[in-house]
Motif scaffolding. Structure first.
Motif, PDB file in Angstrom:
ATOM      1  N   VAL A  69      43.469  59.414  32.979  1.00 17.24           N
ATOM      2  CA  VAL A  69      43.558  60.776  32.436  1.00 17.24           C
ATOM      3  C   VAL A  69      44.514  61.583  33.309  1.00 17.24           C
ATOM      4  N   SER A  70      45.602  62.084  32.708  1.00 13.22           N
ATOM      5  CA  SER A  70      46.595  62.852  33.453  1.00 13.22           C
ATOM      6  C   SER A  70      46.927  64.128  32.701  1.00 13.22           C
ATOM      7  N   PHE A  71      47.627  65.039  33.389  1.00 13.17           N
ATOM      8  CA  PHE A  71      47.921  66.348  32.814  1.00 13.17           C
ATOM      9  C   PHE A  71      49.369  66.728  33.114  1.00 13.17           C
ATOM     10  N   GLN A  72      50.024  67.345  32.103  1.00  6.40           N
ATOM     11  CA  GLN A  72      51.422  67.732  32.227  1.00  6.40           C
ATOM     12  C   GLN A  72      51.625  69.143  31.691  1.00  6.40           C
ATOM     13  N   GLN A  73      52.461  69.919  32.392  1.00  6.47           N
ATOM     14  CA  GLN A  73      52.822  71.239  31.888  1.00  6.47           C
ATOM     15  C   GLN A  73      53.928  71.084  30.851  1.00  6.47           C
ATOM     16  N   CYS A  74      53.728  71.648  29.673  1.00 12.16           N
ATOM     17  CA  CYS A  74      54.692  71.505  28.582  1.00 12.16           C
ATOM     18  C   CYS A  74      54.743  72.783  27.759  1.00 12.16           C
ATOM     19  N   ASP A  75      55.940  73.098  27.284  1.00 12.42           N
ATOM     20  CA  ASP A  75      56.120  74.084  26.227  1.00 12.42           C
ATOM     21  C   ASP A  75      55.980  73.328  24.911  1.00 12.42           C
TER      22      ASP A  75
END
Length: 249
Positions: A69-75
């Motif tokens: 489980v990972s997280f990314q900042q995205c528009d």
């Protein structure tokens, strides 16, 4: 408090999420749902949560990040293809905040799916508007507040009824739709409902720009009346939730 893992699991399994899949969680916030989706795709799957808020993502990484489980900042309006292609895209309680460009957002999410991948859209309809037992002036104030949020903050209280058309217009196959009650509040007030609706009024209504001219005391008088109404076990409040799934051609 608002996120019930059992509800998430039920909705995701209905939509077709299964072990071994790669899943992207759109507008993941603090990551609780992403973590649940990550569990449901084990063994062999992975979950990626994306959000614009770095503050929420920092919380998500600290509490829910793992090898799967990972997280990314995205528009979300920019291409998501840099994250890879996914078997399943989950978008719940996001589209209601994107009235003017909702379809473009869904099209961008769809582009991150592999051919044959599943897109699951879940949102509310007639959001915040269905109450009984309140005064006529409170009914007018609630309707005017939501209208102000539509005009000034890109909020869509009726997005749930549009989800099917989004998948249809994108050419998705095997589309299915389910309509249920998200809020169904009567009798003694539960802590989670008190928390949720008090925050709605304290944050959304106060910042809506509406002047609450039905009330001599303005917003503060409205808030007092709303709290008294909501605490009354005679009150009835409900909100439909519409779930829509489809398979990318």
């Amino acid at each position: 408090m608002k996120t019930d893992n059992a509800v998430t699991e039920k909705q995701a399994r209905w939509a077709g999420l299964a072990p071994g899949m790669s899943v992207i969680d759109i507008g993941c916030g603090p990551g609780k749902t992403t973590s649940m989706l990550g569990e449901l795709v084990q063994p062999g799957g992975r979950a990626v949560g994306v959000d614009l808020s770095e503050q929420r993502l920092a919380f998500a990484r600290q509490h829910y990040g793992s090898s799967t489980v990972s997280f990314q900042q995205c528009d979300l309006y920019q291409p998501l293809t840099g994250l890879g292609q996914f078997d399943f895209a989950w978008c719940r309680f996001v589209l209601e905040y994107h009235l003017s460009n909702c379809f473009e957002l869904v099209r961008n999410i769809a582009a991150a799916l592999k051919p044959g991948g599943i897109l699951c859209l879940i949102d509310l309809d007639h959001n915040c508007l269905s109450h009984f037992g309140h005064s006529p002036r409170m009914e007018r104030a609630v309707a005017a507040t939501i209208k102000s949020l539509e005009e000034n903050d890109n909020f869509d209280p009726y997005v749930g009824r549009k989800l099917y058309s989004f998948l249809y217009d994108l050419g998705f196959q095997d589309i299915d739709v389910k309509v249920e009650a998200h809020h169904q509040i009567f009798g003694e007030l539960k802590e989670v409902d008190e928390f949720n609706w008090t925050r709605k009024v304290e944050v959304a209504a106060k910042r809506s720009g509406y002047d609450f001219n039905e009330y001599q005391g303005g917003y503060d008088e409205f808030l007092d009346e709303f709290r008294a109404f909501f605490a009354n076990p005679r009150r009835f409040t409900y909100t439909p939730i519409i779930s829509c799934r489809g398979r990318k051609p």
